[in-house]
Write a protein that holds these residues in place. Structure first.
Motif: not given
Length: 191
Positions: A136, A139-140, A142, A173, A180-181, A185
């Motif tokens: 996470v 990837t926050i 990206n 994932r 991006s995260f 989502t």
């Protein structure tokens, strides 16, 4: 007569000063207490207990987080790693330290210690949670998808003790590593 009293007073003062200096020298020569894993763990327990009281106060009375207490707790947890990296409790202490860094919003420090856990303690009982948190982090927004992809592949290679749902999430994932995260989502919520 005055000279005798003055001479006696000076002698007493010199004697007092010299004996004080000798006492200080003896104090300075005293050996410091030996640092042991157990003494560090006792210190950790004291700080963990203190934080528990602080957190309870925050919940019940809208108290403030004592940042210094959190930092001292982190230091004690890291001290176990620095002094006794082979101790069975060290991985747990690193995990607690990284969580406390997260509470302080010191994301880079938390990521640094999660990376240490992944590298040096791959058999840690909660290593899959550490993988998830690190993935996470990478990837926050990206920011570092290549590092996230590498970690996902490592986690999947070591997925024998992982629940099937976790494996599926990691595979998903990996398939969407270019997102991006937040984008991931949105994609998951659109289904």
């Amino acid at each position: 007569m005055k000279k005798i009293f003055l001479l006696a007073g000076c002698s007493a003062l010199l004697l007092a000063c010299s004996s004080k200096g000798e006492t200080e020298e003896v104090k300075n020569e005293t050996a410091p207490a030996e640092i042991t894993a157990e003494s560090i763990k006792e210190g950790i327990q004291v700080m963990d207990d203190s934080l528990e009281v602080i957190y309870k106060n925050i919940m019940e009375n809208n108290g403030q987080l004592d940042r210094n207490a959190v930092l001292e707790t982190i230091n004690r947890h890291l001290s176990l790693y620095k002094n006794f990296p082979e101790d069975p409790s060290t991985a747990t202490s690193l995990d607690k330290a990284q969580m406390l860094f997260m509470q302080l919003r010191l994301e880079e420090e938390a990521a640094r210690w999660r990376a240490t856990l992944l590298k040096e303690y791959p058999d840690y009982k909660d290593i899959h949670r550490i993988y998830q948190a690190q993935i996470v982090y990478y990837t926050i927004d990206n920011e570092q998808p290549e590092k996230a992809e590498e970690l996902i592949r490592q986690a999947l290679a070591d997925s024998a003790n992982m629940e099937m749902e976790q494996v599926e999430m990691l595979k998903s994932r990996l398939e969407n590593i270019d997102l991006s995260f937040d984008e991931l989502t949105e994609k998951m919520n659109a289904k």
